[in-house]
Motif scaffolding. Structure first.
Motif, PDB file in Angstrom:
ATOM      1  N   UNK A  61       0.814  -1.220   0.000  1.00 49.07           N
ATOM      2  CA  UNK A  61       0.000   0.000   0.000  1.00 49.07           C
ATOM      3  C   UNK A  61       0.840   1.259   0.000  1.00 49.07           C
ATOM      4  N   UNK A  62       0.635   2.115   0.981  1.00 48.91           N
ATOM      5  CA  UNK A  62       1.335   3.389   1.067  1.00 48.91           C
ATOM      6  C   UNK A  62       2.845   3.246   1.143  1.00 48.91           C
ATOM      7  N   UNK A  63       3.336   2.077   1.544  1.00 54.74           N
ATOM      8  CA  UNK A  63       4.776   1.852   1.679  1.00 54.74           C
ATOM      9  C   UNK A  63       5.366   1.205   0.427  1.00 54.74           C
ATOM     10  N   UNK A  64       4.553   1.106  -0.648  1.00 49.81           N
ATOM     11  CA  UNK A  64       4.984   0.302  -1.798  1.00 49.81           C
ATOM     12  C   UNK A  64       6.235   0.858  -2.462  1.00 49.81           C
ATOM     13  N   UNK A  65       6.362   2.188  -2.541  1.00 51.67           N
ATOM     14  CA  UNK A  65       7.555   2.728  -3.202  1.00 51.67           C
ATOM     15  C   UNK A  65       8.793   2.438  -2.344  1.00 51.67           C
ATOM     16  N   UNK A  66       8.618   2.429  -1.024  1.00 49.31           N
ATOM     17  CA  UNK A  66       9.717   2.083  -0.120  1.00 49.31           C
ATOM     18  C   UNK A  66      10.151   0.631  -0.351  1.00 49.31           C
ATOM     19  N   UNK A  67       9.187  -0.277  -0.433  1.00 48.81           N
ATOM     20  CA  UNK A  67       9.510  -1.697  -0.618  1.00 48.81           C
ATOM     21  C   UNK A  67      10.119  -1.923  -2.004  1.00 48.81           C
ATOM     22  N   UNK A  68       9.609  -1.203  -3.015  1.00 51.42           N
ATOM     23  CA  UNK A  68      10.208  -1.289  -4.347  1.00 51.42           C
ATOM     24  C   UNK A  68      11.684  -0.896  -4.291  1.00 51.42           C
ATOM     25  N   UNK A  69      11.940   0.194  -3.553  1.00 47.23           N
ATOM     26  CA  UNK A  69      13.317   0.670  -3.448  1.00 47.23           C
ATOM     27  C   UNK A  69      14.204  -0.390  -2.784  1.00 47.23           C
ATOM     28  N   UNK A  70      13.659  -1.099  -1.789  1.00 37.61           N
ATOM     29  CA  UNK A  70      14.430  -2.156  -1.132  1.00 37.61           C
ATOM     30  C   UNK A  70      14.834  -3.230  -2.144  1.00 37.61           C
ATOM     31  N   UNK A  71      13.970  -3.423  -3.163  1.00 34.75           N
ATOM     32  CA  UNK A  71      14.253  -4.434  -4.178  1.00 34.75           C
ATOM     33  C   UNK A  71      15.049  -3.848  -5.339  1.00 34.75           C
ATOM     34  N   UNK A  72      15.319  -2.537  -5.266  1.00 31.13           N
ATOM     35  CA  UNK A  72      16.042  -1.891  -6.353  1.00 31.13           C
ATOM     36  C   UNK A  72      15.199  -1.696  -7.600  1.00 31.13           C
ATOM     37  N   UNK A  73      13.895  -1.703  -7.428  1.00 25.92           N
ATOM     38  CA  UNK A  73      12.982  -1.542  -8.560  1.00 25.92           C
ATOM     39  C   UNK A  73      12.435  -0.117  -8.539  1.00 25.92           C
ATOM     40  N   UNK A  74      12.468   0.578  -9.676  1.00 17.24           N
ATOM     41  CA  UNK A  74      11.910   1.935  -9.685  1.00 17.24           C
ATOM     42  C   UNK A  74      10.391   1.847  -9.620  1.00 17.24           C
ATOM     43  N   UNK A  75       9.804   2.787  -8.878  1.00 16.68           N
ATOM     44  CA  UNK A  75       8.365   2.750  -8.683  1.00 16.68           C
ATOM     45  C   UNK A  75       7.775   4.109  -8.999  1.00 16.68           C
ATOM     46  N   UNK A  76       6.650   4.148  -9.706  1.00 13.85           N
ATOM     47  CA  UNK A  76       5.999   5.430  -9.972  1.00 13.85           C
ATOM     48  C   UNK A  76       5.051   5.839  -8.847  1.00 13.85           C
ATOM     49  N   UNK A  77       4.908   4.985  -7.816  1.00 10.65           N
ATOM     50  CA  UNK A  77       3.895   5.236  -6.787  1.00 10.65           C
ATOM     51  C   UNK A  77       4.330   6.328  -5.820  1.00 10.65           C
TER      52      UNK A  77
END
Lengths: 492, 390
Positions: B203-219
């Motif tokens: 949810x609201x933390x999705x861009x944070x979790x994406x960053x942990x995986x090294x994946x760019x996120x538009x969220x």
């Protein structure tokens, strides 16, 4: 100023204690706190407006009859909303009928037809170092102590300044607002007044919001005619007690002394006092060390039953179990602990803004010693010295909370419901709250957090207060509207 | 061999629903939740399930999502309090009415039953508006619904426990394990959990979790605030939304409380669960202006939640650029309505390898080549690029 008795007090003087009915079970309810906290005395006035009888000075209300509705309530206990998840219907007429029935079973009062919303004046802004919430003896003493050290402070209190001495009134100069919430980033408080609201930016906080009385978790603890000590003091002050009324007392020693003083001021007498070992002697019977088993009576108090003693008659039961107010501290991010028996919620001294509690909000109940003690606390705080805790209150020795006792009066949640929820796997105070509704009603947990957390604690859950949120006390939508300006509705 | 087939980060509605569907397909699933289940947006929303959307893709998705909600109680064996209260988009100004008139054909074609009401009909559906600012009309979805958010989340939670899903609460994810260019597990405060597939449903933390995986996120997460009043007898059914003078909404719950909120474009991005006095005053003022009778009710508490916004207002559902790491986020304020359906569709994709056409346009990699992903929260219509509405 001569206090005029509240609608609840007037009705009590006429012998009427059952004023409202509960939301879910349609049980008769009456004013417990007489101070606007417990929210159990909501009545409809003859003009249709809904008010708290203890906060209104109107003389007439359209009161309920509840005999038939209690049967509805008994049926509802098995259906709404604790067991709703077990009634599974396909999406269709049956589900629609079921939900419509749930809606209409509510014990809530209807909305008035002819509402006039008075426009509010512009919201005031204040900036201060120390915000003092509460202008009672402790709040005023704190203001004086701060001013003596040249610390800027602002005092807010919803009641008009009573002014025990002109000097203290001049020194503290309280603004007449109810502080309903604390907010972060930036740090500020929302205060609601009768004509306008105020947003106060502050650095530090002094909580002097007093204490309220807790209801013991025994069967019958919601019966009208149970009155908190502080409510009793107000009734005694306003001479609102019927002369021949039989009054019983259950609670701690200091509270018993206060009840005796209030009774003698009002020219009534207590028939008996019950509680822990060290109760004060007086003209009537004293029952130390006798745990309270139940409150007797259906639509009004008829008496109490004590272990080893048996049944004792009374028309009013005064309860003196003090719970220091902790909402503002909790909103400020403090942690809490449970102390005593029955358990009382105590705010511990952590939090976002630096804060102290003084007077009854700190658990100090000695009226005469309050100003000196407050000065001591404030000076220690300003000098960054440790503040000696003065928490007394010996255990009352009540038994484990009874299954039939109510934890939450606003939402009609019994101890049994809490235990069932925990047993079903809701092993977190926040989940228990959401699943049962305990603490989500208009009083926002003031009556129930102690009992809720005690149940959680004895089931092995972590003791944490459910997320503390503004508002401290319900406020009308129209009063919160402030003086907001919006862009026009013209085509964009 | 990994500890689990699938590790889902986030124990909200999306995570639990996906976990349950995967467990139905005999997957070994673990759900990792930093607080308690449903502690984020899942317990901070008001469960409004509407079909009126501004684009054909979203309308088709919303109509199917509503049908999913309607059958949810039967699937999970618990009543979710799915209540067809109706949804009404109240319009102020003839130009607003015209914008919606232009949408009618699209809505009908996409399966929505929404219709346009005149002033009189609007007041018949919502007598509570009388005495307030006079509307020009309304867009009304008579079969749109309100569910009880906690009932849905707890129904999924109970179903997950019955199906053998492991739910770890108070377990914070601190990193995503990557082995040989592929996500292979999750680092948590309770140790490393290995899994063949890691799903970001935070949810609201999705861009944070994406960053942990090294994946760019538009969220981008944005705060949204609401308040709730004491209960009163039933005064309204349909859930109200309006966009003038600013965006706001209110409805009555089954328990008789009025919940209300409003939105400004001054909100800064970020996960912020603290409420504000400004929002309280603003929403109260709007409520008094639209439905003066409600001014008499007393507000009991206020709170804040988070919207996980994407630039095109469509969710991210499916594989990311990192093999073994799926995105299941970007709720855009429709998380509660879309969650159960999207979970069913994504689980089917994971279990069978076939992607449902309803998921077209939700591919997480659609933003990977966008130059700058910009999310504007305040201008609702503009976010859709829909000239019909803007």
């Amino acid at each position: 100023m001569t206090p005029s008795p509240s609608l609840a007090a007037r009705l009590l003087a006429q012998g009427r204690v059952a004023l409202a009915r509960s939301f879910r079970l349609h049980r008769p309810r009456g004013a417990f706190c007489h101070r606007g906290w417990c929210q159990q005395c909501k009545v409809k006035l003859t003009d249709g407006r809904v008010v708290l009888a203890c906060q209104s000075t109107e003389s007439h209300a359209a009161l309920h009859r509840w005999d038939a509705l209690r049967i509805v309530g008994r049926m509802a206990e098995g259906a709404v909303p604790w067991a709703w998840e077990r009634h599974v219907f396909a999406d269709g007429a049956l589900q629609r009928t079921y939900l419509e029935t749930l809606r209409r079973l509510s014990g809530a009062l209807p909305l008035a037809d002819n509402v006039v919303n008075t426009p509010r004046a512009a919201t005031q802004r204040y900036d201060t170092d120390v915000l003092i919430v509460g202008a009672g003896v402790a709040g005023r003493a704190a203001a004086e102590a701060l001013q003596a050290r040249s610390v800027a402070c602002l005092v807010v209190d919803p009641l008009p300044a009573s002014g025990n001495s002109d000097a203290s009134r001049a020194a503290s100069d309280p603004k007449q607002y109810l502080c309903v919430g604390l907010y972060e980033q930036p740090r500020r408080a929302l205060c609601v007044g009768s004509r306008d609201n105020a947003i106060v930016h502050f650095q530090r906080l002094v909580v002097a919001t007093g204490a309220y009385d807790r209801i013991p978790t025994v069967p019958g603890n919601d019966v009208p005619g149970i009155i908190g000590l502080r409510g009793f003091e107000i009734l005694a002050r306003d001479a609102a007690l019927p002369p021949a009324v039989r009054i019983g007392f259950f609670g701690h020693r200091l509270e018993a002394q206060r009840a005796l003083a209030a009774a003698s001021q009002a020219g009534v007498s207590l028939r008996y006092i019950a509680g822990p070992a060290d109760l004060p002697d007086f003209g009537g019977s004293v029952f130390p060390n006798s745990p309270l088993l139940r409150v007797l009576g259906r639509s009004r108090v008829r008496g109490i039953e004590l272990e080893r003693v048996g049944a004792l008659d009374c028309d009013l039961l005064i309860v003196g179990i003090s719970q220091p107010s902790y909402e503002l501290q909790a909103q400020n991010g403090c942690t809490i602990e449970l102390r005593g028996s029955p358990p009382i919620v105590r705010a511990t001294s952590s939090g976002s803004a630096p804060w102290i509690a003084v007077g009854e909000a700190a658990g100090d109940y000695v009226e005469d010693g309050t100003p000196a003690r407050v000065r001591e606390i404030v000076n220690a705080w300003l000098s960054d010295e440790p503040i000696a805790s003065n928490h007394a209150a010996a255990p009352l020795g009540t038994a484990e909370a009874h299954d039939d006792a109510f934890v939450c009066l606003c939402e009609d949640v019994r101890v049994r419901d809490i235990r069932t929820a925990i047993a079903e796997g809701y092993r977190d105070v926040e989940l228990v709250k959401r699943h049962t509704g305990a603490g989500t009603g208009p009083c926002q947990g003031k009556l129930c957090h102690g009992a809720l957390l005690a149940c959680a604690h004895s089931a092995g859950l972590d003791v944490r207060i459910p997320t503390p949120r503004p508002l401290v006390r319900p406020v009308r939508v129209a009063a919160l509207a402030g003086s907001c300006q919006f862009p026009s509705n013209a085509p964009q | 061999m990994s500890d689990y087939d699938v590790a889902i980060v986030g124990g909200g509605l999306w995570g639990l629903a996906l976990a349950w569907h995967l467990a139905q397909g005999r997957k070994r699933v673990v759900v990792l939740e930093q607080r308690h289940t449903g502690s984020g947006a899942s317990s901070r929303n008001v469960g409004r399930i509407r079909s009126i959307q501004l684009t054909p893709e979203l309308t088709r998705l919303a109509v199917a999502a509503q049908a999913k909600h309607a059958r949810l109680a039967r699937e999970l064996g618990r009543n979710t309090l799915f209540w067809r209260a109706g949804y009404i988009w109240v319009l102020y100004g003839d130009d607003e009415v015209e914008r919606f008139r232009a949408l009618l054909a699209m809505l009908k074609q996409a399966g929505s039953e929404a219709r346009l009401l005149g002033l009189q009909q609007t007041l018949e559906v919502l007598p509570v508006l009388s005495g307030g600012e006079q509307p020009s009309g309304a867009m009304y979805g008579p079969r749109d619904a309100i569910v009880h958010h906690d009932a849905v989340v707890y129904a999924y939670r109970a179903a997950c426990e019955r199906s053998g899903v492991t739910i770890r609460e108070h377990c914070t994810v601190s990193g995503i394990e990557v082995t040989g260019g592929r996500a292979s597990g999750v680092q948590t405060t309770g140790g490393v959990v290995t899994a063949d597939l890691v799903i970001n449903a935070s949810g609201g933390w999705s861009s944070h979790v994406s960053a942990l995986a090294g994946v760019t996120s538009p969220c981008v997460p944005y705060r949204r605030e609401a308040f709730v009043t004491e209960s009163t007898r039933p005064v309204m059914s349909a859930a109200v939304t309006f966009y003038r003078p600013i965006e706001g909404w209110f409805n009555q719950t089954l328990r008789g409380e009025i919940v209300a909120g409003s939105i400004t474009d001054e909100e800064a991005p970020g996960v912020d669960h603290s409420a504000s006095p400004e929002s309280l005053e603003r929403t109260a003022a709007l409520l008094v202006r639209k439905a003066p009778r409600l001014g008499e009710l007393r507000v009991v508490r206020q709170w804040a939640g988070v919207y996980d916004m994407t630039p095109d207002r469509k969710p991210l559902v499916g594989a990311s650029t990192l093999p073994g790491f799926f995105q299941f986020c970007g709720c855009n304020g429709r998380g509660f309505s879309l969650g159960p359906l999207l979970a069913e569709l994504l689980a089917a994709e994971i279990l069978t390898g076939r992607r449902d056409p309803l998921l077209d346009g939700t591919e997480p990699q659609r933003f990977d080549h966008a130059t700058e992903a910009h999310v504007a929260i305040g201008d609702y219509y503009a976010g859709y690029g829909s000239k019909a509405a803007a």
